[in-house]
Design a protein around this motif. Sequence first.
Motif, short mmCIF file in Angstrom:
data_model
loop_
_atom_site.label_atom_id
_atom_site.label_comp_id
_atom_site.label_asym_id
_atom_site.label_seq_id
_atom_site.Cartn_x
_atom_site.Cartn_y
_atom_site.Cartn_z
N ASN A 12 52.86 77.32 -29.99
CA ASN A 12 53.54 76.50 -30.84
C ASN A 12 54.84 76.09 -30.44
O ASN A 12 55.47 75.29 -30.73
N SER A 13 55.74 77.04 -29.59
CA SER A 13 56.87 76.98 -29.16
C SER A 13 57.01 75.84 -28.12
O SER A 13 57.75 75.02 -27.93
N LEU A 14 55.94 75.94 -27.44
CA LEU A 14 55.63 74.81 -26.09
C LEU A 14 55.53 73.53 -26.93
O LEU A 14 55.78 72.49 -26.26
N LEU A 15 54.74 73.48 -27.88
CA LEU A 15 54.46 72.40 -28.36
C LEU A 15 55.53 71.43 -29.11
O LEU A 15 55.97 70.18 -28.94
N VAL A 16 56.48 72.36 -29.62
CA VAL A 16 57.61 71.80 -30.31
C VAL A 16 58.68 71.42 -29.24
O VAL A 16 59.18 70.17 -29.21
N ILE A 17 58.73 72.08 -28.18
CA ILE A 17 59.71 71.64 -26.96
C ILE A 17 59.05 70.26 -26.38
O ILE A 17 59.86 69.44 -25.91
N PHE A 44 51.59 68.22 -33.20
CA PHE A 44 52.74 68.92 -33.65
C PHE A 44 52.79 68.59 -35.44
O PHE A 44 53.07 69.53 -36.00
N LEU A 45 52.60 67.37 -35.86
CA LEU A 45 52.40 67.15 -37.22
C LEU A 45 51.29 67.83 -37.80
O LEU A 45 51.38 68.38 -39.13
N ILE A 46 50.16 67.84 -37.38
CA ILE A 46 49.02 68.81 -37.81
C ILE A 46 49.58 70.17 -37.86
O ILE A 46 49.00 70.78 -38.73
N GLU A 47 49.82 70.72 -36.97
CA GLU A 47 50.41 72.01 -37.00
C GLU A 47 51.58 72.24 -38.08
O GLU A 47 51.55 73.30 -38.53
N ALA A 48 52.41 71.50 -38.30
CA ALA A 48 53.35 71.63 -39.02
C ALA A 48 52.73 71.48 -40.62
O ALA A 48 53.33 72.30 -41.30
N ALA A 49 52.04 70.62 -40.67
CA ALA A 49 51.28 70.41 -42.09
C ALA A 49 50.38 71.85 -42.39
O ALA A 49 50.47 72.22 -43.70
N SER A 53 51.47 74.17 -45.57
CA SER A 53 50.43 74.51 -46.54
C SER A 53 50.34 75.96 -46.81
O SER A 53 50.01 76.46 -47.99
N ILE A 54 50.53 76.63 -45.81
CA ILE A 54 50.17 77.95 -46.10
C ILE A 54 51.41 78.81 -46.52
O ILE A 54 51.35 79.59 -47.50
N SER A 55 52.66 78.26 -46.11
CA SER A 55 53.89 78.79 -46.39
C SER A 55 54.51 78.25 -47.87
O SER A 55 54.90 79.33 -48.63
N LEU A 56 54.29 77.03 -48.01
CA LEU A 56 54.77 76.62 -49.37
C LEU A 56 53.61 76.61 -50.56
O LEU A 56 54.02 76.84 -51.72
N PRO A 67 39.22 67.34 -40.35
CA PRO A 67 38.89 66.18 -40.16
C PRO A 67 39.77 65.35 -39.60
O PRO A 67 39.54 64.49 -38.68
N TYR A 68 41.23 65.26 -40.14
CA TYR A 68 41.89 64.62 -39.90
C TYR A 68 42.66 64.96 -38.53
O TYR A 68 42.89 64.14 -37.60
N TYR A 69 42.64 66.21 -38.10
CA TYR A 69 43.01 66.50 -36.48
C TYR A 69 42.03 65.94 -35.69
O TYR A 69 42.29 65.58 -34.61
N VAL A 70 40.57 66.35 -36.05
CA VAL A 70 39.38 65.79 -35.08
C VAL A 70 39.56 64.26 -34.74
O VAL A 70 39.78 63.84 -33.80
N ALA A 71 39.64 63.55 -35.85
CA ALA A 71 39.69 62.19 -36.01
C ALA A 71 40.96 61.61 -35.22
O ALA A 71 41.00 60.43 -34.28
#
Length: 202
Positions: A12-17, A44-49, A53-56, A67-71
Amino acid sequence: MDIYQVILYLNNSLLVICALIGILKYKTLRNTEKWYVYYIIFLFLIEAAGRVSISLFHVKGLDFLFPYYVAGEFLILGILFVKKLALPWYCYIPVGLLALFFLLDTEMVTNEVKKVISNIIVICFAGYALLMEIKNTQVNDRFMAVDSLIFLYYGLSVFLFFLLRQLADFGVKQAGMIWSINNILCSFLYISIIYTFLRLKK
């Protein structure tokens, strides 16, 4: 914290960078190369979403995002390689239709199988791009290393999927360790993209 979580945090850190550097280097990229930035930003947006979703919203499962990720991933990489390989315009049609198929919820094919189909097609695209690069030595593809890692990463994902299906008696911990191998290769993919972005010149 186990090794799986450590690798996940590294990923995740490498993805942000990678996303930040991609945005900074966006103007130096050719039109086709900009799709690598779109690819990273999408991941990054998929990971952030998922995190939001989990935190908030305290969502227990993230299956709705899959499905959104794969498509989305398939659509972006499909367009990237169609452009890169200079394929006819009508090649965008099957790419778009397949992306729509991956997005729709159908009982005939599970999301996991859709992901495998998507990965296999991406492997074919990346493999063909690499073959063209090897064949035409006069072409200077600045993202050849990235394409190589895409080929390896998606290939390993398919292999591990079938491996885990054969080894159904594996526990969660053992399966997590196996997927850690996939995440390590994903980290190398991000590193290769970061390295490629940093060494690019106008």
